[in-house]
Design a protein around this motif. Structure first.
Motif, short mmCIF file in Angstrom:
data_model
loop_
_atom_site.label_atom_id
_atom_site.label_comp_id
_atom_site.label_asym_id
_atom_site.label_seq_id
_atom_site.Cartn_x
_atom_site.Cartn_y
_atom_site.Cartn_z
N TYR A 166 0.78 -1.30 0.05
CA TYR A 166 0.02 0.10 0.00
C TYR A 166 0.93 1.15 0.17
CZ TYR A 166 -3.81 -3.18 1.22
OH TYR A 166 -4.83 -4.11 1.01
N SER A 167 2.08 1.07 -0.01
CA SER A 167 2.87 2.29 0.19
C SER A 167 3.09 3.03 -1.03
CB SER A 167 4.31 2.07 0.69
OG SER A 167 5.43 3.07 0.45
N GLU A 168 2.85 4.37 -1.13
CA GLU A 168 3.16 5.24 -2.35
C GLU A 168 4.44 4.70 -3.09
OE1 GLU A 168 0.15 8.84 -2.67
OE2 GLU A 168 2.17 9.22 -1.70
N HIS A 169 5.60 4.61 -2.19
CA HIS A 169 6.82 4.51 -2.81
C HIS A 169 7.09 3.49 -3.68
CE1 HIS A 169 9.17 7.14 -0.18
NE2 HIS A 169 8.55 7.00 0.91
N HIS A 170 6.15 2.36 -3.63
CA HIS A 170 6.01 1.29 -4.55
C HIS A 170 5.54 1.76 -5.95
CE1 HIS A 170 5.77 -0.93 -1.06
NE2 HIS A 170 4.52 -1.23 -0.95
N CYS A 171 4.80 3.06 -6.20
CA CYS A 171 4.55 3.22 -7.57
C CYS A 171 5.45 3.90 -8.38
CB CYS A 171 3.24 4.03 -7.40
SG CYS A 171 3.46 5.87 -6.58
N GLY A 172 6.62 4.23 -7.58
CA GLY A 172 7.89 5.01 -8.12
C GLY A 172 7.66 6.37 -8.43
N ARG A 173 6.62 6.96 -7.98
CA ARG A 173 6.51 8.40 -8.22
C ARG A 173 6.59 9.39 -7.04
NH1 ARG A 173 1.35 9.21 -8.85
NH2 ARG A 173 0.59 6.97 -8.23
N VAL A 174 7.22 8.68 -5.85
CA VAL A 174 7.30 9.51 -4.54
C VAL A 174 8.81 9.60 -4.07
CG1 VAL A 174 7.09 9.02 -2.20
CG2 VAL A 174 5.32 8.65 -3.59
N VAL A 175 8.98 10.96 -3.58
CA VAL A 175 10.29 10.97 -3.22
C VAL A 175 10.20 11.78 -1.70
CG1 VAL A 175 10.49 13.30 -4.35
CG2 VAL A 175 12.64 12.22 -3.59
N ASP A 176 11.02 11.14 -0.87
CA ASP A 176 11.07 11.91 0.36
C ASP A 176 12.40 12.75 0.44
OD1 ASP A 176 8.97 10.19 1.49
OD2 ASP A 176 10.34 8.84 2.39
N ILE A 177 12.03 14.03 0.88
CA ILE A 177 13.16 14.99 0.82
C ILE A 177 13.47 15.71 1.98
CG2 ILE A 177 13.35 17.31 -0.19
CD1 ILE A 177 11.02 16.57 -2.15
N THR A 178 14.63 15.93 2.04
CA THR A 178 15.17 16.87 3.22
C THR A 178 15.89 17.89 2.57
OG1 THR A 178 16.32 16.60 5.39
CG2 THR A 178 17.26 15.30 3.79
N THR A 179 16.63 18.59 3.27
CA THR A 179 17.47 19.76 3.08
C THR A 179 18.51 20.12 4.09
OG1 THR A 179 17.73 21.89 2.01
CG2 THR A 179 16.33 21.70 4.11
N PRO A 180 19.75 20.24 3.53
CA PRO A 180 20.88 20.70 4.72
C PRO A 180 20.32 21.34 6.05
CG PRO A 180 21.71 20.96 2.43
CD PRO A 180 20.15 20.91 2.48
N GLY A 181 20.90 20.83 7.21
CA GLY A 181 20.39 21.60 8.36
C GLY A 181 19.16 21.24 9.06
N TYR A 182 18.55 20.23 8.39
CA TYR A 182 17.50 19.68 8.89
C TYR A 182 17.51 18.13 8.94
CZ TYR A 182 15.59 24.26 8.52
OH TYR A 182 15.48 25.50 8.73
#
Length: 185
Positions: free
Chosen positions: A120-136
């Motif tokens: 059921y994870s959206e990650h399976h569909c190949g259209r999701v990215v988990d994002i961060t940025t420096p300092g967080y």
């Protein structure tokens, strides 16, 4: 960057085996209905989008990868560094995450409040990215205080991305300001 083989993906039969194994670990049989989530098909093709913050290659379905590249470049142009924490993962990989968390003493209820069940994870569909940025810190709510999050709120939809799990979402998944899914621009 040189291409190498993308990670393995689950076909229909393998996904069914993974979901059965997840039920054996305690995932409720009515999980999808209860959380208004659908089984996610995995893409036939994946394109490498670069290296994540842990030094691993990450992958998306080709159209999502192209949209990510455009969005990443636009953010850089605006002085915002978007970093990948994770992208595609198969249902089998999601099952291993659940098993690892169980092995570390978390209950299935605790796990399913912050992670979708395998299949059921959206990650399976190949259209999701988990994002961060420096300092967080990666995968933490503090990301919502970052200039990167403000930029994503203002600009991500231009590239076809949207926040999947806002506060009080109908899926009962914890708020994830880092989790962005490409839906088409």
């Amino acid at each position: 960057m040189t291409e190498q083989s993308p990670p393995p993906r689950c076909d229909t039969a393998e996904r069914a085996r993974v979901i059965a194994a997840a039920h054996a670990l305690g995932v409720p049989r009515d999980y999808g209905r209860r959380h208004r989530l659908h089984i996610m098909r995995e893409p036939r093709e994946l394109a490498c989008i670069g290296i994540d913050i842990h030094g691993r290659k990450q992958w998306l379905a080709p159209p999502a990868a192209r949209a990510w590249a455009r969005m990443h470049a636009a953010a850089l142009h605006d002085g915002i560094e978007l970093q990948v924490v994770s992208a595609f993962r198969s249902a089998s990989y999601q099952l291993r995450i659940i098993q690892r968390k169980l092995d570390h003493g978390q209950s299935i209820g605790e796990i399913l409040r912050v992670s979708a069940a395998p299949g059921y994870s959206e990650h399976h569909c190949g259209r999701v990215v988990d994002i961060t940025t420096p300092g967080y810190a990666a995968l933490e709510e503090e990301f919502e205080q970052s200039p990167a999050f403000a930029w994503l709120q203002a600009q991500a939809s231009t590239f076809g991305f949207r926040l999947s799990y806002p506060r009080n979402n109908p899926h009962g998944i914890a708020y994830e300001p880092w989790h962005w899914c490409w839906r088409r621009a």
